[in-house]
Design an enzyme around this catalytic site. Sequence first.
Site, mmCIF file in Angstrom:
data_model
loop_
_atom_site.group_PDB
_atom_site.id
_atom_site.type_symbol
_atom_site.label_atom_id
_atom_site.label_comp_id
_atom_site.label_asym_id
_atom_site.label_seq_id
_atom_site.Cartn_x
_atom_site.Cartn_y
_atom_site.Cartn_z
ATOM 1 N N GLU A 100 -6.217 -5.159 -9.721
ATOM 2 C CA GLU A 100 -5.658 -5.522 -8.422
ATOM 3 C C GLU A 100 -6.645 -5.185 -7.314
ATOM 4 O OE1 GLU A 100 -3.202 -7.124 -7.294
ATOM 5 O OE2 GLU A 100 -1.275 -6.496 -8.100
ATOM 6 N N ASP A 101 -6.575 -5.914 -6.224
ATOM 7 C CA ASP A 101 -7.351 -5.565 -5.041
ATOM 8 C C ASP A 101 -6.688 -4.405 -4.315
ATOM 9 O OD1 ASP A 101 -5.162 -7.140 -4.363
ATOM 10 O OD2 ASP A 101 -6.253 -8.442 -3.002
ATOM 11 N N ASP A 104 0.373 -1.734 -2.720
ATOM 12 C CA ASP A 104 1.121 -1.082 -1.652
ATOM 13 C C ASP A 104 2.548 -0.820 -2.120
ATOM 14 O OD1 ASP A 104 1.967 -3.796 -1.311
ATOM 15 O OD2 ASP A 104 0.652 -4.051 0.398
ATOM 16 N N LYS A 132 -2.150 2.283 -1.255
ATOM 17 C CA LYS A 132 -1.474 2.853 -0.089
ATOM 18 C C LYS A 132 -0.419 3.830 -0.615
ATOM 19 C CE LYS A 132 -1.941 -1.204 2.902
ATOM 20 N NZ LYS A 132 -1.175 -2.207 3.689
ATOM 21 N N PHE A 153 -2.967 -2.733 7.599
ATOM 22 C CA PHE A 153 -3.264 -4.065 7.088
ATOM 23 C C PHE A 153 -4.774 -4.242 7.102
ATOM 24 C CE2 PHE A 153 -3.904 -8.631 7.237
ATOM 25 C CZ PHE A 153 -3.104 -9.020 6.179
ATOM 26 N N ASP A 160 -7.133 -11.102 2.435
ATOM 27 C CA ASP A 160 -7.170 -12.085 3.509
ATOM 28 C C ASP A 160 -6.045 -11.901 4.521
ATOM 29 O OD1 ASP A 160 -5.111 -14.845 2.895
ATOM 30 O OD2 ASP A 160 -5.076 -13.047 1.667
ATOM 31 N N ARG A 166 -11.502 -13.283 3.052
ATOM 32 C CA ARG A 166 -11.742 -12.874 1.657
ATOM 33 C C ARG A 166 -13.219 -12.681 1.349
ATOM 34 N NH1 ARG A 166 -7.017 -13.184 -1.220
ATOM 35 N NH2 ARG A 166 -5.543 -14.811 -0.643
#
Length: 185
Positions: A100-101, A104, A132, A153, A160, A166
């Site tokens: 995963e990038d 959260d 997070k 954010f 993005d 991105r």
Amino acid sequence: MIQLHDKTFEPFISSDEIGFALAEMAKHIEDDFQDEVPVFIGILNGSFMVLSDLLKQYKFMCEVEFLKLSSYEGTESSGKVNELIGTSKSFEGRSVIVVEDIVDTGNTVEKLKAIFKSHNVKSFKVATLFLKPDVYKKDIKLDYVGIRIPDKFIVGYGLDYDGLGRNLVDVYQLAPQLPKGEFPS
């Protein structure tokens, strides 16, 4: 500062910090999987840069697959995870590392665990570049975490804002936004 659509973003995490975090993650994964060939599953769209650079650091044989899930609308999580593109490959008896990038809420991780449980995988691991921790409340272990960040954010490095950002090699955080018609002093 950069402008994406109607929002302004300020520098947050450099590409050097990201590279260091990914190299450390790769070493930990190598320690755990040096005697087998795991399947890395990139979660599109956000993880494409993370997965690419992580695998450049990973020294052993592996396989790569992709899934496309969606849970964001603008700057907010929708609370729902939609599977947009799945895979027809069998993962039964295989070790799977979901990449995963960012994690959260954990809703996507929860959905992924359910998907791979139905595939009867040997092991299910999660690697995420960003976490997070103040927002993540699930009971699912995140096995490899690159960088812990506050609940901000962010864009860049695969992440993005409504399709833009991105391709940025550094990560930017949403800057404080002035009310319409006000100017900075």
